[in-house]
Design a protein around this motif. Sequence first.
Motif, PDB file in Angstrom:
ATOM      1  N   THR A 211       0.833  -1.191   0.000  1.00  0.00           N
ATOM      2  CA  THR A 211       0.000   0.000   0.000  1.00  0.00           C
ATOM      3  C   THR A 211       0.874   1.251   0.000  1.00  0.00           C
ATOM      4  OG1 THR A 211      -1.607  -1.257   1.272  1.00  0.00           O
ATOM      5  CG2 THR A 211      -1.912   1.112   1.183  1.00  0.00           C
ATOM      6  N   ASP A 263      -6.813  -2.085  -3.310  1.00  0.00           N
ATOM      7  CA  ASP A 263      -6.100  -2.810  -2.264  1.00  0.00           C
ATOM      8  C   ASP A 263      -6.831  -4.133  -2.027  1.00  0.00           C
ATOM      9  OD1 ASP A 263      -4.094  -3.162  -0.480  1.00  0.00           O
ATOM     10  OD2 ASP A 263      -4.591  -1.460   0.789  1.00  0.00           O
ATOM     11  N   GLU A 264      -6.092  -5.134  -1.686  1.00  0.00           N
ATOM     12  CA  GLU A 264      -6.671  -6.455  -1.391  1.00  0.00           C
ATOM     13  C   GLU A 264      -7.628  -6.914  -2.484  1.00  0.00           C
ATOM     14  OE1 GLU A 264      -8.074  -5.821   2.630  1.00  0.00           O
ATOM     15  OE2 GLU A 264      -6.085  -4.948   2.908  1.00  0.00           O
TER      16      GLU A 264
END
Length: 613
Positions: A211, A263-264
């Motif tokens: 990140t 993200d993810e």
Amino acid sequence: MNAKKSKGMGGVTFCLFLIMILAVFWLTNQAQTRQREITYTDFQKLVEDNRVEAVRIRQNKAVPTGSMDIFLKKTDEERRMYVSDVNEIQAYLNEEGIIYELKDVPQDSWLMTTIFPTLLTVIILMIFFMMMNRQAGGANAKAMSFGKNRARLSTDADKKVTFAQVAGLQEEKEELEEVVDFLKAPKKYIQVGARIPKGVLLVGPPGTGKTLLAKAVAGEAGVPFFTISGSDFVEMFVGVGASRVRDLFEDAKKNAPCIIFIDEIDAVARRRGTGMGGGHDEREQTLNQLLVEMDGFGVNEGIIVMAATNRVDILDPAILRPGRFDRKVAVGRPDVKGREEILKVHANGKPLGEDVDLTQTAQTTAGFTGADLENLLNEAAIIAAKEGRIFLQQEDIRRSFVKVGIGAEKKSHVISEKEKRITAFHEAGHAILFHVLPDVGPVYSVSIIPTGIGAAGYTMPLPERDEMFNTRGKMLQDITVALGGRVAEEQIFDDITTGASQDIKDATAKAKAMVTKFGMSEKLGLINYDNDSDEVFIGRDLAHASRGYGEEVAGKIDAEVKRIIDECYLKAKKIIKEYDGVLHACAELLLQKEKITREEFEALFEEKQVLEL
Ligand code: ADP
Ligand code: MG
Ligand code: ZN
């Protein structure tokens, strides 16, 4: 983004306003009916007593029934009476000479009886759903904006992250440098007809700085950064995720050049077709929309989609196809040097006592991620503060280490010197075989940094060459390499460890496939004994219904598998003995640096040759 939020809030306010108006309307209507009600007999009595000034009849012509407001003399009191026959009461009033007014019933009854309850129900339902949605998502600004994306736009106003704040990760930064450069000066690339990757996938264990790295790319390039987490897409309402994706890309297009950071991503981009409930579930729709959007915008439009995941193996292969996330950047756990740099970054703003030795701390934290190290120093600072000191001591870090290191999950991080040594020889064993055997390798890097998913280290060959077939020779060599770790351990230590279990499993699986699938064993011939279906269904390889052969053949297969493994084992042993010097040199270098490159590794062989001459 703010405009959107206030639009959402406007909706809520409007709703509340509407409810209030209707409530007031309803209440006043109620108030009107709060005159005292009387019966016909009561009325007759009032007339006889000459107390009635005038009356007003509200009639419903069709029936004809209605109600009557009775105004009394000398007071401003009123009475109300229900009239079952308007004509009859008219006759009576004429007879008694009472002044009356005849009105039709106002049409409000229709409004009140039909529209109002319906509206009320709808509004209540809407509020109910909004609250449910809010609970599911946790964000309260999205109340009225179901389908709106929840991406946060960070601009210059937010604290800008630069590459300087990302310590270690030298190779990763270099790989991303190109993306930064493109975002800064797209023309330069477009001029020469270069195609810039649309998507960059950051892969690595949690806390390694994915990140952070993505933010730093945006920071370096000075472009807007839309960030959204994969789990934000997964909603309880079907179709919401897909519409979020659509909005996200729309916003991005208006702000190009920019970065979209998912993200993810594994939360949305999981392999399709394995969901329970089969078919098209919400996640699948979202993923499809994501793919459509990524294909939809042209090359060099100035949008770069970055995504992070720690499980690349569960991603849908479609996402990795060219034109989508065609660039993969592996973000690994830091080596000694990287750890020291990260410690230095996070020691910023924490006054260190003169006895603090970050180099030594870096050496004892093998397997720690950037997030772990940040946490380590933070805990140390807390300990120092608790003791009323204004600087950190090595003792604080040591105590913090115990605290962080022993935390349930992190246990695996703290590895002993002995384990490290064993791992070093194990990996060196693999690496030597990769190098020596002709059809495998060359070695790209060797590492004894714990991977956190069970493996104590790894030896990575260069990406496999694109070969149509696997030959028998190559498969045997693969098996030999797999066994190399264990062989090296045996040769150096008088005990053996459980560390090679995955290697042994891989080797066995490969040998078995040679025998049962590829007809590579003369004893069993060209017969496929392997009845795996490649279909995708729930629980994938769970159900091997039956074997298509008897006990006798099963025995033969096992014997053949054993023979192959034994042969490879002997070969591995012979080679590793032969390169004993390299084995030791390599292990020592690994213990010192934790991770070595292809050049460093190959140099070991040359040194050895020089010595022999
Ligand atoms: P990931 O996204 O890979 O799970 P993050 O980027 O969220 O990890 O990292 C969490 C925190 O750990 C960061 O905010 C930062 O403080 C610290 N960190 C991780 N890697 C690094 C690094 N290479 N350099 C400096 N700090 C790091
Ligand atoms: Mg993260
Ligand atoms: Zn191994």
